[in-house]
Enzyme design. Structure first.
Site: not given
Ligand code: GDP
Length: 597
Positions: A23, A84
């Site tokens: 996301t 998915h």
């Molecule tokens: P999803 O479940 O794959 O959609 O993951 P999210 O986008 O919701 O991210 C999960 C967590 O990882 C959140 O707290 C984000 O802020 C953190 N996060 C996502 N990408 C990065 C990144 O590139 N660097 C860091 N440090 N945190 C990230």
């Protein structure tokens, strides 16, 4: 008039493990596109975001010496919802509407369960992918350089950090190799048809986004010319969602992947109770922020839209449309019939009732239903009824029948659906889960648990082989019941086991087993215990001190024991089995025939 591009925009999906940053990465890409777009250029579509070529060029400008590409595609269309479930609904005959996928992997964590699952479904749908090695900013010591190309930022990192990054990338290379993919960091790849590109990025700082976009655009336009060729014909698409919008009524959110969709086009689309043929009343796109107040609904209407695009279609009779269904524009009557047949045939493979032992599956959309059934069958779980919509009386009846045939199949697997009204669901087990793979895991666990229980139950009811010797001098009571001291010479004895002598004559049934006045539920080799024997048995008549007795194992019990519970048979029990077979063969020549120990 719209200018028709030679190539359409590739459709991009994002997959990967939960929390690996799907996301965040999509938001970053969307955000960057918003900032860099020309005034008036639209980026928001329904269920998707468009990143125009002008934006990609601007973002990738610093890289032009490293990744020289002349962009001919009009841009990239990103599907807004990652994961998915939505991917499953982007179904298209034998594949997917998605042209390419970004597999997001947290570089610090490497491959996790859903990463492997994503690869699995990408392979199945034959969708090429690249890996976004996300969260590089979390590598210890990493100095962030907001929105810079990865290659530039890397040069500003210390040798220790650079080495660490290489190690982490190497981990991913190994994990991809275990899935039979050659892979490497994108800048070390010569032939992109043979290697999966790994692009280090940070969804948080935006580092690596330039490379990610440049490579997505470059790869798709270079290797997918055929698939991306724009065809000026009637539109083809897939229904992502069916909604009820305030002020508009029932609408469908559709991804158009081919042709042009016009207002007043006749569309053919799958419905809950038959194929729906209707006329497009409105093609809707999100209204730009400044127009929101004018367009009360939040949408603006257009007369036509070329592929690829995410649009909302308003039309009569859409309330029963099925998410995941194909959508075709039919130019004339004969085409309507052709498409109806095509869709019917396709849907009948996904929604079916078969006369087999198996479970019931209900889901809210076709793609998800298809994924669940495929995954279940891959795990050896048969499905007798697969359908869309809420749980009905018929589903309960089917599951009940299934449960009668095979207890473990008396279940309904339910994905984002509920029972209708006040349906009595007490007779079947309903497993609810809104995540495909968790649902499948739960179904599998339930089935295994029931089987285990069944197995234990039948094992507990088996009469097992046992051999005892009545100890001389240990007759505690001669009859009614006889109570004697015995030594177990092999196998096992339990209360209720019938006994025979070594000539096959029946001598009653064990009533109780005691050791030092304590009741036992069984006795095994080497144990000396007292047993009471029920039946017309008197010491000195039917049995004597020093006699050897065997348990009277029925033929079927011996077969079940050997076939299903072989690992419970000890060496001493094996000998006892052989002796029992010899005794019983005198009466029944087939006893123990074909048994292999
Ligand atoms: P999803 O479940 O794959 O959609 O993951 P999210 O986008 O919701 O991210 C999960 C967590 O990882 C959140 O707290 C984000 O802020 C953190 N996060 C996502 N990408 C990065 C990144 O590139 N660097 C860091 N440090 N945190 C990230």
């Amino acid at each position: 008039m719209i200018n028709l591009p030679k190539l359409r925009q590739p459709i991009v999906v994002v997959l990967g493990h939960v929390d690996h940053g799907k996301t965040t990465l999509l938001d970053k890409i969307r955000g960057t596109a918003m900032v860099k777009k020309e005034p008036g250029e639209m980026t928001q579509e329904v269920g998707a975001s468009f990143v125009p070529t002008s934006v990609i060029s601007k973002i990738a400008e610093p890289l032009k010496n490293i990744i020289p590409i002349k962009l001919e595609i009009p841009g990239l269309l990103f599907i807004d919802t990652p994961g998915h479930e939505l991917f499953s609904n982007l179904r298209r005959r034998g594949g997917s509407v998605a042209d390419i996928a970004i597999l997001v992997v947290d570089i610090m964590e490497g491959f996790q369960k859903q990463t492997y699952e994503s690869i699995e479904i990408l392979k199945e749908k034959k969708v090429p992918f690249l890996v976004a090695a996300n969260k590089i900013d979390r590598i210890p010591g990493w100095k962030p350089n907001e929105n810079e190309p990865f290659l530039f930022s890397l040069q500003k990192q210390s040798p220790v950090v650079q080495k660490k990054l290489d190690e982490l990338i190497y981990n991913l290379v190994i994990q991809l190799a275990s899935e039979n993919f050659n892979a490497d960091r994108f800048d070390r790849i010569r032939d992109f048809t043979k290697y999966v590109a790994i692009v280090p990025v940070s969804g948080k700082t935006g580092e690596g986004i330039p490379e990610l976009l440049a490579i997505l655009a470059g790869l798709t336009q270079r290797y997918m010319q055929g698939k991306l060729k724009f065809v000026e014909g009637p539109a083809k698409g897939v229904v992502l969602e069916v909604k009820e919008d305030p002020g508009i009524g029932h609408t469908i959110d559709v991804i158009i992947y081919d042709g042009i969709l016009h207002k007043n086009d006749t569309i053919v689309v799958g419905g809950l109770n038959g194929i729906i043929v209707t006329k497009v009343r409105g093609i809707l796109l999100p209204a730009p922020l400044q127009d929101m107040r004018l367009a009360k609904t939040g949408y603006r209407s257009v007369d036509e839209v070329p592929a690829a695009a995410g649009v909302k279609i308003s039309a009569p009779n859409l309330e029963e449309a099925l998410a995941g269904s194909p959508l075709y524009v039919a130019e004339n009557e004969s085409k309507i019939d052709e498409y109806k047949k095509l869709i019917e045939e396709e849907l009948s493979k996904i929604r079916f009732a078969k006369d087999v032992k198996g479970i019931v599956v209900k889901a809210d959309s076709l793609g998800v239903l298809e994924s669940i059934v495929t995954a279940l069958e891959k795990r050896g779980i048969p499905v007798r009824l697969a359908d869309i919509g809420p749980i009905t009386k018929r589903d309960i009846v089917e599951a009940e029948l299934a449960g009668k045939e095979e207890e473990e199949y008396g279940i309904i697997a339910a994905f984002r659906v509920k029972p209708i009204g006040n349906l009595d669901t007490s007779k079947v087990k309903i497993i609810y889960n809104d995540i495909i793979y968790q649902l499948i895991d739960e179904v599998e666990k339930y089935i295994n648990d029931v089987r285990e229980r069944k197995k234990r139950r039948t094992y507990d009811s088996l009469i097992l082989p046992g051999k005892i010797k009545i100890l001389p001098g240990f007759v505690f009571r001669r009859s009614d019941p006889a109570i004697v001291g015995v030594e177990v010479e092999g196998g096992v004895i339990k209360p209720k086991f019938p006994l025979i002598k070594d000539d096959g004559r029946k001598v009653g049934e064990i009533l109780q087993i005691q050791d030092n006045k304590k009741s036992l539920d069984k006795a095994t080799k080497g144990m000396e215990v007292a047993i009471s024997i029920k039946g017309n048995v008197m010491v000195g008549r039917q049995i004597n001190e020093g006699d050897v007795l065997y348990t009277d194992v029925p033929k079927e019990d011996l077969e079940i024991l050997v076939n299903n519970y072989k690992d419970t048979i000890t060496d001493d029990m094996k000998e006892v089995i052989q002796e029992i077979i010899k005794i019983k063969r005198v009466e029944d020549p087939l006893y123990g025939l074909g048994i292999k120990l």
